[in-house]
Scaffold this motif. Structure first.
Motif, PDB file in Angstrom:
ATOM      1  N   ALA A 351       7.987   2.131  12.347  1.00 34.91           N
ATOM      2  CA  ALA A 351       9.314   2.697  12.635  1.00 34.91           C
ATOM      3  C   ALA A 351       9.177   4.027  13.367  1.00 34.91           C
ATOM      4  N   SER A 352       8.223   4.859  12.914  1.00 40.50           N
ATOM      5  CA  SER A 352       8.056   6.171  13.554  1.00 40.50           C
ATOM      6  C   SER A 352       7.712   6.011  15.022  1.00 40.50           C
ATOM      7  N   LYS A 353       6.842   5.022  15.324  1.00 43.30           N
ATOM      8  CA  LYS A 353       6.439   4.816  16.727  1.00 43.30           C
ATOM      9  C   LYS A 353       7.583   4.253  17.549  1.00 43.30           C
ATOM     10  N   LEU A 354       8.251   3.255  16.970  1.00 45.88           N
ATOM     11  CA  LEU A 354       9.285   2.544  17.710  1.00 45.88           C
ATOM     12  C   LEU A 354      10.512   3.414  17.988  1.00 45.88           C
ATOM     13  N   ARG A 355      10.746   4.374  17.102  1.00 48.95           N
ATOM     14  CA  ARG A 355      11.924   5.227  17.195  1.00 48.95           C
ATOM     15  C   ARG A 355      12.011   5.975  18.534  1.00 48.95           C
ATOM     16  N   ALA A 356      10.826   6.191  19.128  1.00 50.43           N
ATOM     17  CA  ALA A 356      10.830   6.884  20.420  1.00 50.43           C
ATOM     18  C   ALA A 356      11.453   5.987  21.502  1.00 50.43           C
ATOM     19  N   GLN A 357      11.504   4.685  21.235  1.00 52.46           N
ATOM     20  CA  GLN A 357      11.989   3.748  22.254  1.00 52.46           C
ATOM     21  C   GLN A 357      13.363   3.156  21.957  1.00 52.46           C
ATOM     22  N   ALA A 358      13.674   2.996  20.683  1.00 53.55           N
ATOM     23  CA  ALA A 358      14.981   2.412  20.323  1.00 53.55           C
ATOM     24  C   ALA A 358      15.360   2.942  18.942  1.00 53.55           C
ATOM     25  N   PRO A 359      16.663   3.096  18.672  1.00 47.71           N
ATOM     26  CA  PRO A 359      17.051   3.568  17.339  1.00 47.71           C
ATOM     27  C   PRO A 359      16.578   2.575  16.267  1.00 47.71           C
ATOM     28  N   CYS A 360      15.889   3.077  15.243  1.00 46.69           N
ATOM     29  CA  CYS A 360      15.298   2.216  14.214  1.00 46.69           C
ATOM     30  C   CYS A 360      15.691   2.650  12.820  1.00 46.69           C
ATOM     31  N   GLU A 361      15.833   1.670  11.964  1.00 46.59           N
ATOM     32  CA  GLU A 361      15.968   1.976  10.540  1.00 46.59           C
ATOM     33  C   GLU A 361      14.986   1.112   9.791  1.00 46.59           C
ATOM     34  N   VAL A 362      14.515   1.605   8.628  1.00 46.19           N
ATOM     35  CA  VAL A 362      13.607   0.806   7.802  1.00 46.19           C
ATOM     36  C   VAL A 362      14.342   0.421   6.525  1.00 46.19           C
ATOM     37  N   GLU A 363      14.047  -0.743   5.999  1.00 50.37           N
ATOM     38  CA  GLU A 363      14.610  -1.170   4.711  1.00 50.37           C
ATOM     39  C   GLU A 363      14.145  -0.181   3.637  1.00 50.37           C
ATOM     40  N   LEU A 364      15.122   0.493   3.017  1.00 45.49           N
ATOM     41  CA  LEU A 364      14.786   1.544   2.044  1.00 45.49           C
ATOM     42  C   LEU A 364      15.027   1.105   0.601  1.00 45.49           C
ATOM     43  N   ASN A 365      15.586  -0.120   0.443  1.00 46.45           N
ATOM     44  CA  ASN A 365      15.968  -0.515  -0.915  1.00 46.45           C
ATOM     45  C   ASN A 365      15.088  -1.617  -1.519  1.00 46.45           C
ATOM     46  N   ARG A 366      13.964  -1.884  -0.853  1.00 46.31           N
ATOM     47  CA  ARG A 366      12.986  -2.878  -1.328  1.00 46.31           C
ATOM     48  C   ARG A 366      13.629  -4.231  -1.632  1.00 46.31           C
ATOM     49  N   ARG A 367      14.606  -4.636  -0.783  1.00 48.13           N
ATOM     50  CA  ARG A 367      15.235  -5.952  -0.973  1.00 48.13           C
ATOM     51  C   ARG A 367      14.299  -7.031  -0.441  1.00 48.13           C
ATOM     52  N   LYS A 368      14.496  -8.250  -0.920  1.00 47.65           N
ATOM     53  CA  LYS A 368      13.729  -9.379  -0.393  1.00 47.65           C
ATOM     54  C   LYS A 368      14.135  -9.592   1.058  1.00 47.65           C
ATOM     55  N   LEU A 369      13.259 -10.239   1.823  1.00 47.50           N
ATOM     56  CA  LEU A 369      13.476 -10.395   3.268  1.00 47.50           C
ATOM     57  C   LEU A 369      14.882 -10.914   3.611  1.00 47.50           C
ATOM     58  N   GLY A 370      15.282 -12.029   2.946  1.00 47.97           N
ATOM     59  CA  GLY A 370      16.579 -12.642   3.268  1.00 47.97           C
ATOM     60  C   GLY A 370      17.731 -11.662   3.095  1.00 47.97           C
ATOM     61  N   LYS A 371      17.709 -10.936   1.981  1.00 44.58           N
ATOM     62  CA  LYS A 371      18.799  -9.992   1.697  1.00 44.58           C
ATOM     63  C   LYS A 371      18.779  -8.836   2.673  1.00 44.58           C
ATOM     64  N   ALA A 372      17.574  -8.388   2.996  1.00 45.15           N
ATOM     65  CA  ALA A 372      17.459  -7.263   3.932  1.00 45.15           C
ATOM     66  C   ALA A 372      17.997  -7.671   5.308  1.00 45.15           C
TER      67      ALA A 372
END
Ligand code: HAM
Length: 424
Positions: A351-372
């Motif tokens: 996320a830190s790297k990609l943020r320089a190129q596009a707005p990014c957010e990371v899943e912060l709530n440890r949800r399972k993939l489908g829910k995230a």
């Protein structure tokens, strides 16, 4: 205890806040392209500054209070008086003209309705120390350019001359003109006539005033004013007014003349104008301005001044009514999800790297993939980057959340993959 917002104020969420900021950016570009520089003044001013020459209309609607030391203050209801106070305090010696702009919130204790709030935003300019018709024409041209740059189409500019109305009132022996001009502004014509009768103004003079106020249309209106008044001083003013209109036309401003414009503020002296958005309801005046005198009221040297202010809230309502896209997302937003706790650190680094190129957010709530992923879809993300075992080979899964398609992409090529048209 539950709290609500103060009456007439708003909380601006997400899109609303984004629209306001986008419009602000466009306005800033326009003002700066004409060489104006920003001024930021305090939210509160001494009460007397506002009551000195702002007119009944505004003074009635002030948020005023005493501070702990008993000093009287008011939240600014507009910016012209504060800007002129700042000019007299600090800029009188600056080379002329001084060109200032502002984008700030204002407060008026009014009855709230659509397009009328107790806290609202104004964007305006003040041209200080340019006594020429081309200076006034520039003010008209900026107000017009701003609407062009924002893309508003259905609007009308009305230009009048309050100097003529003042002159007529002076001839009638009326020196305290504020309340009568207020009545003209609010179109309270019967009350005005009654007041004039009470001041023993004869019928002929009253009729003349109403005739002049009723003149509107094209340039020929100016000739009619000259014919009706036959006054040398007014003739001079009309010639100057004509020059202002000539330059405004050369600068591409389309307008109608309306001699009945009196404005709600008390400091105007010459050319005055108002802009209306035709698609709005009752509160459809999006801009007001003109030439005024304030420096000498604040103990400065007399100086020519001209300016205007847009109401941003109404401007945004008008743009929305015309379907103008106000700062809709320009780039793609990316949601980064680790497939499990094991890949969380990697996801944060990516996320830190990609943020320089596009707005990014990371899943912060440890949800399972489908829910995230379903959260990301609901929040309007266009792409998800899934961080899993492919990372060992320097690869990631990029999923288009709209088409549901996904593909494995080299770490260094994520940017291309999430580019609006590159995600498949
Ligand atoms: P104004 O006409 O009182 O002029 O206000 C300018 C604009 O602010 C109005 O046209 C309107 O769009 C917006 N506005 C006023 N009150 C409200 C409200 N309660 N809610 C939402 N919008 C509102 C002035 O303030 C002058 N200082 C303009 C000026 C600058 N003249 C010379 N320089």
């Amino acid at each position: 205890m539950a709290f609500t917002r103060p009456r007439g104020t708003r909380d601006l969420f997400d899109n609303e806040a984004r629209r306001l900021r986008w419009v602000e950016r466009r306005i800033r570009e326009t003002f700066e392209s004409f060489g104006y520089s920003e001024i930021i003044t305090p939210t509160l001013e001494k009460l007397e500054l506002i009551t000195a020459k702002s007119g009944e209309e505004i003074v009635e609607h002030l948020y005023d209070f005493k501070d702990k030391a008993g000093r009287k203050y008011a939240l600014r209801p507009e910016l012209t008086a504060p800007v002129m106070r700042a000019y007299v305090n600090s800029l009188q010696k600056a080379p002329k003209p001084v060109k200032l702009y502002y984008i700030s919130n204002c407060f008026r204790y009014e009855r709230p309705q659509s397009g009328r709030y107790r806290e609202f935003w104004q964007a305006g300019v003040e041209l200080i120390g340019s006594p020429t018709p081309e200076g006034e024409a520039e003010i008209l041209a900026i107000s017009n350019a701003l609407l062009d740059n924002l893309g508003l189409k259905d609007f009308a500019i009305y230009i009048g001359h309050i100097g003529v109305l003042r002159k007529l009132l002076t001839k009638m022996g009326i020196t305290e003109q504020s309340s009568m001009l207020g009545m003209i502004d609010r179109e309270e014509y019967e009350e005005l006539d009654e007041r004039l009768i009470a001041c023993e103004v004869d019928r002929k003079s009253r009729e003349l005033l109403f005739k002049i106020m009723g003149l509107s249309g094209g340039r020929d209106v100016l000739e009619r004013v000259g014919e009706l008044l036959e006054d040398e001083e007014i003739e001079g003013e009309m010639e100057r007014f004509e020059e202002t209109l000539d330059f405004a036309e050369e600068l591409g401003v389309g307008y109608s003349v309306d001699m009945g414009i009196a404005r709600g503020l008390d400091y105007y002296t010459g050319m005055v104008f108002e802009i209306y958005a035709k698609k709005l309801g009752a509160e459809n005046q999006i801009c007001g301005g003109g030439s005024y005198r304030l420096a000498e009221i604040f103990s400065g040297s007399p100086i020519s001044t001209c300016g205007f202010a847009y109401g941003l809230d109404r401007l945004i309502l008008a743009l929305e009514k015309e379907g103008v896209a106000l700062g809709e997302e320009e780039g793609s937003k990316v949601y980064i999800v680790p497939v499990s706790r094991d890949y969380l650190s990697e996801a944060l680094k990516i996320a830190s790297k990609l943020r320089a190129q596009a707005p990014c957010e990371v899943e912060l709530n440890r949800r399972k993939l489908g829910k995230a992923l379903s959260y990301a879809s609901k929040k309007g993300f266009e792409f998800a980057v899934i961080v899993g075992e492919e990372v060992k080979e320097n690869k990631l899964v990029v999923k288009n959340l709209k088409s549901r398609e996904q593909r494995v992409v080299e770490m260094g090529r994520v940017k291309e993959a999430v580019h609006r048209n590159g995600g498949g």
